[in-house]
Design a protein around this motif. Structure first.
Motif, short mmCIF file in Angstrom:
data_model
loop_
_atom_site.label_atom_id
_atom_site.label_comp_id
_atom_site.label_asym_id
_atom_site.label_seq_id
_atom_site.Cartn_x
_atom_site.Cartn_y
_atom_site.Cartn_z
N VAL A 1 -33.51 -9.60 22.17
CA VAL A 1 -32.13 -8.13 22.52
C VAL A 1 -32.24 -6.84 21.09
CG1 VAL A 1 -29.45 -7.73 22.40
CG2 VAL A 1 -30.46 -9.28 23.61
N LYS A 2 -32.46 -6.33 20.94
CA LYS A 2 -32.26 -5.73 19.84
C LYS A 2 -31.73 -5.57 18.63
CE LYS A 2 -34.80 -1.61 22.59
NZ LYS A 2 -35.22 -0.96 22.57
N GLU A 3 -30.52 -5.81 19.54
CA GLU A 3 -29.04 -5.36 18.90
C GLU A 3 -29.27 -6.45 17.81
OE1 GLU A 3 -25.34 -4.67 21.09
OE2 GLU A 3 -24.44 -4.19 19.41
N LEU A 4 -29.07 -7.92 18.69
CA LEU A 4 -29.51 -9.02 17.86
C LEU A 4 -30.15 -8.97 16.16
CD1 LEU A 4 -28.64 -11.24 20.63
CD2 LEU A 4 -27.00 -10.28 18.97
N ALA A 5 -31.14 -8.00 16.92
CA ALA A 5 -32.32 -8.21 15.52
C ALA A 5 -32.21 -7.71 14.98
CB ALA A 5 -33.80 -8.31 16.66
N LEU A 6 -31.05 -6.18 14.83
CA LEU A 6 -31.41 -5.89 13.47
C LEU A 6 -30.04 -6.37 12.92
CD1 LEU A 6 -31.33 -3.02 11.99
CD2 LEU A 6 -29.80 -1.77 13.69
N ILE A 7 -29.08 -7.10 13.49
CA ILE A 7 -28.55 -7.69 12.92
C ILE A 7 -28.41 -8.76 12.37
CG2 ILE A 7 -26.10 -9.02 13.59
CD1 ILE A 7 -25.59 -7.16 16.29
N SER A 8 -29.09 -9.95 12.66
CA SER A 8 -29.75 -10.77 11.98
C SER A 8 -30.44 -9.78 10.43
CB SER A 8 -30.20 -11.03 12.38
OG SER A 8 -31.89 -11.07 12.55
N ARG A 9 -30.93 -9.02 10.52
CA ARG A 9 -31.31 -8.33 9.34
C ARG A 9 -30.46 -7.60 8.20
NH1 ARG A 9 -36.18 -4.75 10.83
NH2 ARG A 9 -36.06 -4.56 8.52
N LEU A 10 -29.28 -7.20 8.64
CA LEU A 10 -27.93 -6.75 8.65
C LEU A 10 -27.45 -7.81 7.44
CD1 LEU A 10 -26.44 -3.96 10.61
CD2 LEU A 10 -28.21 -4.04 8.93
N LEU A 11 -27.35 -8.65 8.15
CA LEU A 11 -25.76 -10.17 7.38
C LEU A 11 -26.75 -10.80 6.17
CD1 LEU A 11 -26.18 -12.68 10.79
CD2 LEU A 11 -24.40 -10.80 9.73
N PRO A 12 -27.41 -10.45 5.07
CA PRO A 12 -27.27 -11.12 3.87
C PRO A 12 -27.22 -10.06 3.54
CG PRO A 12 -29.85 -11.27 5.50
CD PRO A 12 -29.39 -10.43 6.54
N LEU A 13 -26.62 -8.57 3.80
CA LEU A 13 -27.02 -7.56 2.81
C LEU A 13 -25.39 -7.34 2.48
CD1 LEU A 13 -29.31 -4.47 4.36
CD2 LEU A 13 -29.39 -6.35 2.76
N LEU A 14 -25.02 -8.27 3.70
CA LEU A 14 -22.83 -8.48 3.36
C LEU A 14 -22.57 -9.12 2.57
CD1 LEU A 14 -22.51 -8.39 7.42
CD2 LEU A 14 -22.94 -6.57 5.99
N PRO A 15 -21.67 -8.74 1.79
CA PRO A 15 -21.51 -9.46 0.85
C PRO A 15 -19.86 -10.22 1.26
CG PRO A 15 -20.58 -7.30 -0.09
CD PRO A 15 -21.30 -7.08 1.42
N THR A 16 -19.51 -10.92 0.50
CA THR A 16 -18.65 -12.28 0.52
C THR A 16 -17.37 -12.46 0.02
OG1 THR A 16 -18.37 -13.76 2.18
CG2 THR A 16 -19.66 -14.46 0.07
N ASN A 17 -16.35 -12.84 -0.10
CA ASN A 17 -16.52 -12.98 -2.03
C ASN A 17 -15.27 -14.79 -0.90
OD1 ASN A 17 -13.54 -12.45 -0.24
ND2 ASN A 17 -13.83 -10.29 -0.96
N ASP A 18 -14.39 -15.39 -1.75
CA ASP A 18 -13.48 -16.44 -1.40
C ASP A 18 -12.30 -16.70 -0.61
OD1 ASP A 18 -15.14 -18.17 -3.62
OD2 ASP A 18 -13.16 -17.92 -5.17
N TYR A 19 -11.71 -15.16 0.41
CA TYR A 19 -10.91 -15.09 0.86
C TYR A 19 -11.58 -15.42 2.65
CZ TYR A 19 -8.29 -12.52 -2.01
OH TYR A 19 -7.62 -12.24 -2.21
N VAL A 20 -13.52 -15.41 2.39
CA VAL A 20 -13.83 -15.39 3.87
C VAL A 20 -13.81 -16.88 4.33
CG1 VAL A 20 -15.61 -15.50 4.87
CG2 VAL A 20 -14.89 -13.47 3.35
N VAL A 21 -13.43 -16.93 5.38
CA VAL A 21 -13.33 -18.51 5.94
C VAL A 21 -13.98 -18.86 6.92
CG1 VAL A 21 -12.98 -21.01 7.18
CG2 VAL A 21 -10.65 -19.32 6.17
N VAL A 22 -14.63 -18.11 8.16
CA VAL A 22 -15.85 -17.29 9.01
C VAL A 22 -16.14 -15.62 8.96
CG1 VAL A 22 -16.53 -17.22 10.85
CG2 VAL A 22 -15.11 -18.86 10.54
N GLY A 23 -17.49 -15.58 8.17
CA GLY A 23 -17.54 -14.23 7.80
C GLY A 23 -18.77 -13.53 9.56
N ALA A 24 -19.26 -12.68 8.74
CA ALA A 24 -19.82 -11.59 9.98
C ALA A 24 -20.64 -12.68 10.99
CB ALA A 24 -20.72 -10.66 10.05
N GLY A 25 -20.26 -12.63 12.73
CA GLY A 25 -21.28 -13.56 13.36
C GLY A 25 -20.44 -13.71 14.90
N ASP A 26 -18.93 -13.29 14.35
CA ASP A 26 -18.49 -14.24 15.50
C ASP A 26 -17.73 -13.38 16.39
OD1 ASP A 26 -16.62 -16.25 17.12
OD2 ASP A 26 -17.59 -17.82 15.89
N ASP A 27 -16.34 -13.53 17.14
CA ASP A 27 -16.30 -12.37 17.99
C ASP A 27 -14.85 -12.79 16.82
OD1 ASP A 27 -16.34 -14.76 19.66
OD2 ASP A 27 -16.68 -13.17 20.90
#
Ligand SMILES: [Mg+2]
Length: 311
Positions: A1-27
């Motif tokens: 699935v091309k969309e998933l391949a792209l998303i998996s490359r985007l994930l490391p580019l997403l900043p996070t912080n202490d508010y995040v319990v579950v980040g990108a990748g779930d519903d």
């Protein structure tokens, strides 16, 4: 699935912080905003003319679908929605009556679930109508239902009927919010997702997120929609109805796993609580990766693919 391949490359580019319990990748994302009772859910989704609806579709249905998709994702976490903001991109000289129609459809579905629409933005988009919704919700603290909790031996359940949503359900579906909260409170599924890309693809998401598990499905147990059956009959060499149920997507039903020992009790309690909503046990989670379908002629392997948005 091309969309998933792209998303998996985007994930490391997403900043996070202490508010995040579950980040990108779930519903939805899960955030800790300091409330001792609850976590926040956060989600965005867009519908695009030519991809998610065609130009002749009534504007009310476009609005309904745009917020309905986000509501379905909140349902898939076992949560409830709170408030939405909306971005609408319109071609130049778009009929103002249609803009009102889009907001009417969106507002009606939002109001049914006590969701406030608290802001928005309108912009020009020469390529056609695009409607993006960001939704805030909440769920009891540490109780969000993720994709990643399935175990080998779990029974796999899905609400409603699957397949053939292109004939109308993809525009008019009712998000399964009441069912999601009830499931979370009464049976606490190990894993849950809403069916947006097709049963096989979305089950694949649960299985991969849960540690590369597999599934065995029973063809005879698939809840094939009437639309899928009619479509097959009227389309020469169309896909068989059971494949439509596995791969069509945009059904916006809830797909979840529970320990098999509670499966019968769940069926009975669900039927008593939601007499108008079908609930089907379609198979079980197994440790061997991949999805296998028991058909009348034997076991077949099902690729975990469905509707591909970038295809
Ligand atoms: Mg989803």
């Amino acid at each position: 699935v091309k969309e998933l391949a792209l998303i998996s490359r985007l994930l490391p580019l997403l900043p996070t912080n202490d508010y995040v319990v579950v980040g990108a990748g779930d519903d939805c994302a899960v955030l800790d905003l300091g409330d001792p009772e609850s976590h926040a859910l956060f989600k965005t989704d867009a519908v695009v003319e030519g991809i998610h609806f065609t130009p002749e579709i009534a504007p009310e249905r476009i609005g309904h679908k745009a917020i309905g998709r986000c509501l379905s994702d909140v349902a898939a976490m076992g949560g409830l929605p709170i408030a939405a903001v909306v971005t609408l991109g319109l071609p130049r000289e778009y009929d103002p009556a249609k803009v009102l129609g889009i907001y009417r459809g969106l507002g009606q579905l939002a109001a049914r679930y006590q969701v406030a629409v608290v802001g928005g933005e309108t912009t020009t988009n020469p390529g056609g109508v695009i409607l993006s919704v960001a939704l805030l919700g909440h769920v009891a603290r540490d109780r969000a239902l993720l994709r990643s909790g399935a175990s080998a031996g779990d029974a796999i359940f899905v609400t409603g009927d699957l397949g053939g949503s292109i004939d109308g359900k993809h525009l008019d579906f009712e998000p399964r919010l009441a069912e999601g909260v009830w499931l979370a409170e009464n049976f606490r599924p190990h894993a849950m997702i809403d069916v947006s890309d097709g049963l096989a693809a979305d089950l694949g998401q649960i299985l991969v997120a849960s540690g590369d598990l597999g599934a065995e499905l029973l063809q005879s147990a698939l809840p094939i929609s009437r639309a899928a059956r009619v479509r097959t009959r009227s389309t020469p060499r169309g896909k068989p109805p059971h494949l439509a149920a596995l791969t069509d997507g945009e059904d916006f039903e809830l797909l979840f796993t529970v320990p098999s020992r509670v499966a019968v009790q769940l069926q009975d309690a669900f039927r008593a609580h939601f007499p108008a909503v079908k609930l089907s046990c379609v198979g079980k989670v197994v440790s061997q990766p991949g999805i296998r379908l028991r058909s009348p002629t034997g076991w077949v392997t099902i690729p975990a693919t469905g509707y591909q948005h970038f295809a």
